[in-house]
Every structure is written in C-alpha cells, then in structure tokens.
Scaffold this active site. Structure first.
Site, PDB file in Angstrom:
ATOM      1  N   HIS A 105       0.875  -1.356   0.075  1.00 47.54           N
ATOM      2  CA  HIS A 105      -0.336   0.175   0.164  1.00 47.54           C
ATOM      3  C   HIS A 105       1.335   1.280   0.151  1.00 47.54           C
ATOM      4  O   HIS A 105       0.733   2.461  -0.681  1.00 47.54           O
ATOM      5  CB  HIS A 105      -0.920   0.074   1.732  1.00 47.54           C
ATOM      6  CG  HIS A 105      -0.726  -0.121   2.599  1.00 47.54           C
ATOM      7  ND1 HIS A 105      -0.464  -0.944   3.521  1.00 47.54           N
ATOM      8  CD2 HIS A 105      -0.189   1.698   3.422  1.00 47.54           C
ATOM      9  CE1 HIS A 105      -0.115  -0.321   4.547  1.00 47.54           C
ATOM     10  NE2 HIS A 105       0.338   1.258   4.207  1.00 47.54           N
ATOM     11  N   ASP A 150       1.073  -7.390   2.473  1.00 41.03           N
ATOM     12  CA  ASP A 150       1.676  -6.282   2.081  1.00 41.03           C
ATOM     13  C   ASP A 150       2.740  -5.514   2.255  1.00 41.03           C
ATOM     14  O   ASP A 150       3.347  -5.368   2.664  1.00 41.03           O
ATOM     15  CB  ASP A 150       0.841  -5.277   2.876  1.00 41.03           C
ATOM     16  CG  ASP A 150       0.362  -3.985   2.984  1.00 41.03           C
ATOM     17  OD1 ASP A 150       1.340  -3.302   1.960  1.00 41.03           O
ATOM     18  OD2 ASP A 150      -0.551  -3.615   3.760  1.00 41.03           O
ATOM     19  N   SER A 208       4.199   2.295   8.832  1.00 43.00           N
ATOM     20  CA  SER A 208       3.988   1.331   6.791  1.00 43.00           C
ATOM     21  C   SER A 208       5.095   0.974   6.104  1.00 43.00           C
ATOM     22  O   SER A 208       5.759   1.681   6.032  1.00 43.00           O
ATOM     23  CB  SER A 208       2.221   2.008   6.726  1.00 43.00           C
ATOM     24  OG  SER A 208       1.174   2.037   6.841  1.00 43.00           O
TER      25      SER A 208
END
Length: 775
Positions: free
Chosen positions: A87, A223, A652
């Site tokens: 992402h 991810d 992240s």
C-alpha cells in the site's frame, strides 16, 4: 543445560529469553543507550546500543529509510533492494498500470535491473545523524519572553540551524520540536531521488481482504512491494539516469526464516507519523465529536460515489484505485478510534490525570504561578477553536476533497500573478502547472468527480454556519434554488479545469478575466478568501494560546513525575519501539492466535468477491503444500503475525526485527481494538500486524519465480532461541544452502526429542557438514 558444538561455528544460544512485556513508546534511537538499553536487554535484545544507532559505524539505522515522505522502507540486500508495503508503493504501481499492462491485478516482477521501472518524484531519505539542539534554540529564552517573540526566535533559530547543517544543499535537514516545544532535535538526511519499482504481487495478494479486513486481525495480506535505490557512479545522490548504479547501503537486514514463539523480542524501526498523546480531555472531545464524525460522514459519501463509478469500467477502477485506498484508510480508522476512546473511557481517564495535575500545581505557590491556569487556558482555547474548526475540516475534506476544486485551487498562484500584471511570472506559473495537469487527468474521471462535487458541496452548505460561508457561494447556491445537481451541471459545463484540452488551452493563454469567470475557480476563491480572512485568524489566535498552554502542561507533567521516563509524540522522525510476539483476547470468550497461515487464505477464498480472490498459482501451491524451506516446524506456511509494538501511521513498511538484528516481518497495520493509538496507548489490546518474512520470500520465490531477487538477500534460519535448540545458522545463497538447513533442522528435532549426545554428518557434492552435540 545442553552445550552444543557446531563445526560450522553456528551461533549458540543457551538460555530462554526474558519474558517480554508490552512497552509503550516510540523512542529516539540516539537515546536508546541512555533510556532503554537495559530494559531491552532483559527482554531479549542481543545487539549493543551502537549496533542499533551509530553515527560513525554501520548500524541498524543505516538500513532504514523514509519512503516518499509518508512510509518506511528497509534495505534487504547490498545492492540497494528496498522492501516496503504494497500500500506504500500502491501509487507507483498504479501509475505504471494500464488496462493492457495491469500491474495492480497481475503483479510485476523485474527479472533484471534493466526492467526496473523509474518513478518520477519518488524519493527516499536516509538518516545521517540526529542531534539535540535544544540549548541553541532556546538560548536566552525564559518565561518572561513574550510569546510572539519566543515564536519568532524559535522559528528563526530552527531554520538557521537546519540551513547550516545542510552543507550547501548536500543534505536534507530540519529541526523538529518535541514535548510540545520543550525540546528540539536536528535531523540530517541524504535524499536519493532515483527509486525504481522492482516487484509487486498482484493486488489479490498485496491487498487480500481489502477494506473488509483493513485494521482487522486475523489478517492474511501479503502487503509488500520491492524497489531499488540508485545513485550516481561516484556514490552521490542523483536524478534518474540510465548511467546510475544500485545504491550500496552501509547496512542491510538479514532475513530470518525461523519460527517465532510468544514472548520473542521484537523491534519496529521506522517513521511514525503523528501522535497526540499529551492531548487533554478538551482536545479529545473535539477530536471525537467534530473531526472524526465529519471525516466519517464526508468520506463515506465520497467512497460510495467513487465505488459506483469504479465498478463500471477497468479504466476508472485503475484511475481511482490508489485514491480510494488512501481515502478509505483513515475513514475506517476514524470509526475505530471513536469506538476505542469510548470503550477505554479515555476522556474520563484524562480528566483524572488533569485533576491530579491541578492539585499538584496548586500545592506550591511558585508552581501555582507557573502552572495553575494552564488547564483553564487550554479549555478556553479549545472552546473558541470549536466554533470555527468545522470550516477548516470541511475546507479540506469537502471543498479541496473534490478533485476539480482542488485543481482550481492550484491555479491561485497563477491568478495572483495575472492580477498583479506580472506577465513573465504568470507565464512561469502556467508552465509549472503542466506536470500537474498530466498527473491530474491521468487519474481523473469527470462523471465520478461531478457526483462528488454535488454531494460534498451540499454537505458544506448544510453543515457550516451560514455566517461562516462566503456570500458569493451562498448567492450561487440560491441561483440554482439549492439544487446541487443543477449547480454541478453548470460548473462542469463551464469550467476549464474539468477537461484536459480546455485546461491546456487556457494555460497556453491565461487571462485574469477567464479565471474570474470560471465557476469552479469562483467557488474555490470565495471559500478560500473567506477562510483566510474570517476563519483562519480566529483559529490561529486560539492556537497560539493553546501552544503555550500545552507546552507548560507537558513541562509540568514531566516535573510532576520525575521518576517516569517520558517519550515524545511521533512526528515523522526515526523511532524505535520494542515489545514481543503476543496473542490477545479481543472480547470475552475469544482468543486470537499470534499467527495466521495460508490455510486461512483458502478458507476466506471467494471468487465472486474482489477482496477475497485467490490467484490460481497460489491455490496450486497450497494444494501441493509446496512451501519449500519457508514452512514452519508444523508444515504450515505462516502469512502474518502480531506483536505488541507501539506503532502508528508512517510505520507502514517498517521492519520487524528480532533481538539479533534480523528481519522477521514487515509491519503493515494496527488492530481494530486499538485504533486509539494516536491519542492513547492501550496496553491490553495494542497489536502491530506484520507480514511474516517467510510469506514474503515464498511469494517472491515460489509464486513469482523471481529467484534473481532471492539470490541478493542474506537469509538466516534461527528459530525462537529456547533451551534445547540449535539457534542460528546462516543460509548462504549457494547450492549448499539446502544441505546446511537440513542439518540444523535434524539437530533441532533430536534436541526436542530429548537426545543430549549425537553427531550428524551430511555430504552433497563437494559440500560437507559435520555437527556434534554433547551433554
């Protein structure tokens, strides 16, 4: 206790790690040695403080980068191979995708460096060093310094210190305040602007579970994406060039493929975005009742309208994929945050803390003089902010949250030069807009934006106090009898910003009159001028008072609790948090395991739901149980695991690192039960959701067949170092790797079976392995 002698000089671990506990805090790595090192050692850290952070020698910090200014990445090879979240790289993946080459759907893997894809505007920042400059910034400033004078001096000094450290543009530098303006630190980075896409799984892996699973555990998402950083042949940062060569990091992370157990030590190293944990009860009420509620309402509407258009065509789906994901993320986060604050009774807890602070301040005359009125001043400031803050929220979420109006807003610098009659400057402003026009219309759909315009402008008109709305906007609404669909028809039929050719034609010959007659620009100009002249000054006045009161409040809290080690709020600077692998119970009668497996992906599979489609190749590997060396001791392929590390947005893509400095996973999310993380740490529920390093390697190796990438990496096999296990073996990238791994695996099986003396000898080709264990 067993003593093990391995002929290959394998690392030996003879003790069970200290039972790790949750540890709140995002710590500055330069202060780890002084504040945290002893505690980290007790919990399982095997590195020295200098191996974590050093200015003069290679250390963990040299493997960590800020990715694009909004995420974290880490080097996993000596050739500049960079790992981050799917992402985080989504915008770049989307930018290279077309209906003919749909990398979002199908994935992308460069089998050679020549195939790697450049990304204009993408950069990574690598920390050179940080320094405490509090004394320089606050020199001569005391409690008698007027607040405006203090603010001016602080700003000037921060800028001067950063400029001097930049060494004439060699470094990217800035000074950030900590503890609400009580301390200041300088950060010096090297910025690399040639960052190329190397590999990404299809979205059916990288976004498996979609919005349904976002912020949720159990999780089964792969991810991740891979990039490579390039430098000039002389080793210096450089813009993209075919002559550039792969960056050679001072340190890269070995990747651990061993098993994990509850209690295993874990570090998360990265760039957490923003926390507000010193916020008082008054600020929390505003956050919950105004900001979050408005964000939820406006984004829910926009997401629904976008989704309807995305479902109509692949072209629109690709255009809006990245924008939809970004908008959805904090829409759902706001919902979870409100629920968590209510469940934890966070506001009530803050009130208790504030009562203690007031009693402490009142207990001594000098303290009362300094801190006695702080909380009342905070309350007054927030009370005034609340009256006007909704206009600021709706300006960002509704007005500038509409794409056409955002494009119109970007024309304001051009308008300023046209109005001033600066023909040359106006021409330069028009020229500077051309790249933005390219990017804007590549990912723009007029029907979708038109529907968003009508819906969000209607909310603005309904929800913002009428005396805070500009007269020109109210007049336009009245002209169309409050019918926002008709207003949208008019704007999108007459504005130059909604079609590419019209906007390009305008920029070729821009005029003041044309802009003043453009309905999209009229709306933006009216709302922005009204905000700038009537709303922003009132908010700014209150924010100035609030800043001083908050600074004193935090200083007082630290003075009130001299034995407590405080950590500063996150502010997008490099931080380290530490904790352990740990399961949790989200509610009565439910216990969540600390890891998930490929079995869970297959159980969720739904070919009729785009969020839960499983690629055919992955299904085939599952059916054959073809996991290779990436299976755990039970024969399972672990997909994700959880720790109790303290993280927030910006983390992240952060590496999850064990006590020996090896990458065990990739942080990509927090859990729903602890969405309060930006405002308060929840020791019971807080979990960091991580993709397992073995799933990363399995997808690259077995699914994608990108063995060229595996060959770059340094893989190690070390299970959780409990008593009775041969703890660590380097797995070199040679044909002998399987032989070495098989030897260590057999040794561990014998040790677990209670055997205390044995020998293992293996031979394969020219390679030999001899292992001896004796009591």
């Amino acid at each position: 206790m067993l003593k093990r002698i391995l002929s290959l000089l394998l690392f030996v671990s003879l003790s069970v790690p200290f039972a790790a506990k949750a540890d709140e805090g995002m710590w500055l790595p330069m202060l780890i040695k002084r504040l945290n090192y002893t505690d980290m050692q007790k919990q399982g850290l095997k590195l020295t403080a200098e191996e974590i952070y050093s200015v003069n020698n290679s250390s963990l910090k040299d493997a960590i980068v800020q990715f694009g200014g909004f995420c974290t990445g880490e080097f996993i090879s000596p050739q500049g191979l960079l790992l981050t979240n799917h992402h985080c790289g989504y915008g770049q993946i989307q930018s290279h995708s077309t209906p003919e080459h749909d990398y979002l759907t199908n994935g992308f893997w460069a089998t050679s460096k020549e195939q790697e894809l450049p990304n204009e505007g993408l950069f990574v920042d690598i920390l050179h060093h940080m320094d405490d400059v509090t004394g320089k910034v606050l020199q001569g400033i005391d409690k008698n310094t007027p607040e405006q004078e203090r603010a001016r001096l602080v700003a000037e000094r921060m800028q001067a210190i950063a400029k001097e450290a930049g060494n004439n543009g060699q470094y990217v530098t800035y000074v950030r305040d900590f503890f609400n303006g009580n301390e200041f630190y300088l950060f010096v980075y090297e910025r690399y602007n040639d960052v190329r896409l190397v590999g990404t799984p299809p979205s059916s892996i990288g976004k498996f579970g979609g919005d349904t699973d976002n912020w949720m555990w159990p999780r089964h998402t792969g991810d991740f994406s891979l990039f490579r950083v390039y430098m000039a042949p002389d080793g210096k940062p450089a813009a993209y060039s075919k002559n550039n060569v792969p960056y050679q990091p001072k340190h890269h992370l070995p990747i651990n493929i061993g098993d994990k157990e509850p209690g295993d030590f874990s570090m998360v190293f990265g760039f957490p975005g923003r926390t507000k944990r010193f916020m008082t009860s008054h600020g929390l009420k505003l956050e919950v009742n105004q900001l979050n509620k408005s964000r939820i309402k406006l984004r829910e509407k926009k997401l629904g309208l976008w989704k309807n258009e995305m479902d109509k065509s692949d072209a629109t789906r690709i255009k809006y994929a990245s924008k939809y994901a970004s908008t959805s993320n904090y829409y759902k986060y706001s919902i979870g945050q409100n629920e968590g604050i209510k469940r934890m009774r966070t506001i009530e807890g803050k009130l208790v803390e504030e009562d203690k602070f007031q009693a402490w301040a009142n207990a001594e005359p000098q303290r009362k003089e300094t801190y006695g009125n702080v909380l009342s001043e905070i309350a007054d400031a927030y009370s005034n902010i609340e009256k006007y803050n909704l206009g600021a929220v709706y300006l960002n979420e509704a007005v500038l949250g509409t794409e056409s109006l955002l494009m119109a807003y970007r024309l304001m610098p051009l308008y300023k030069e046209l109005k001033a009659g600066n023909k040359e400057a106006a021409g330069k402003a028009a020229e500077d807009l051309q790249p933005r026009v390219d990017a804007f219309f590549k990912d723009y759909d007029l029907p979708a934006d038109k529907k968003v315009f009508a819906a969000l402008l209607q909310y603005y008109h309904q929800d913002i106090a009428k005396d805070q709305q500009p007269e020109a906007f109210k007049h336009m609404v009245k002209k169309f009898n409050g019918n926002f669909d008709k207003l949208a028809d008019y704007v999108y039929s007459n504005s130059v910003v909604v079609t590419e050719q019209q906007l390009r034609n305008f920029l070729q010959n821009p005029t003041q009159k044309k802009l003043e007659n453009d309905p999209a620009f009229q709306i933006v100009q009216a709302i922005m001028d009204n905000y700038t002249n009537n709303i922003a000054p009132k908010i700014a006045e209150s924010n100035t008072k609030l800043a001083k009161a908050n600074r004193l409040y935090v200083a007082g809290l630290r003075q009130m609790q001299p034995d407590k080690v405080f950590y500063p709020d996150a502010n997008s600077t490099l931080r380290l948090s530490y904790g352990a692998v740990k399961d949790y119970s989200p509610q009565d009668g439910v216990r969540y395991n600390y890891y998930t497996t490929l079995d869970g992906i297959m159980a969720k599979e739904d070919p009729n739901n785009e969020e839960f489609v499983v690629p055919a190749k992955l299904s085939q590997l599952y059916q054959a149980k073809d996991y290779g060396r990436y299976a755990n001791d039970k024969g399972e392929l672990v997909v994700a695991f959880i720790t109790d590390n303290d993280i927030t947005g910006g983390n992240s893509g952060s590496p999850v690192i064990n006590g020996r400095g090896e990458l065990t996973g990739l942080a990509f999310d927090g859990n729903w039960e602890a969405m309060t993380g930006d405002l308060v740490y929840d020791p019971q529920y807080k979990r960091c959701i991580n993709m397992d390093s073995r799933y990363l390697l399995f997808i690259i190796d077995k699914f994608a067949g990108a063995n060229n990438l595996i060959q770059e990496m340094t893989l190690v096999n070390s299970d959780s170092p409990g008593a009775g296990d041969a703890a660590k073996a380097v797995v070199p990238q040679t044909p002998q790797a399987e032989l070495l791994e098989a030897t260590v695996q057999e040794a561990n099986e014998k040790l677990r079976a209670g055997k205390t003396e044995f020998k293992i000898e293996k031979k394969k080709g020219n390679a030999k392995v001899k292992l001896q264990v004796r009591d």
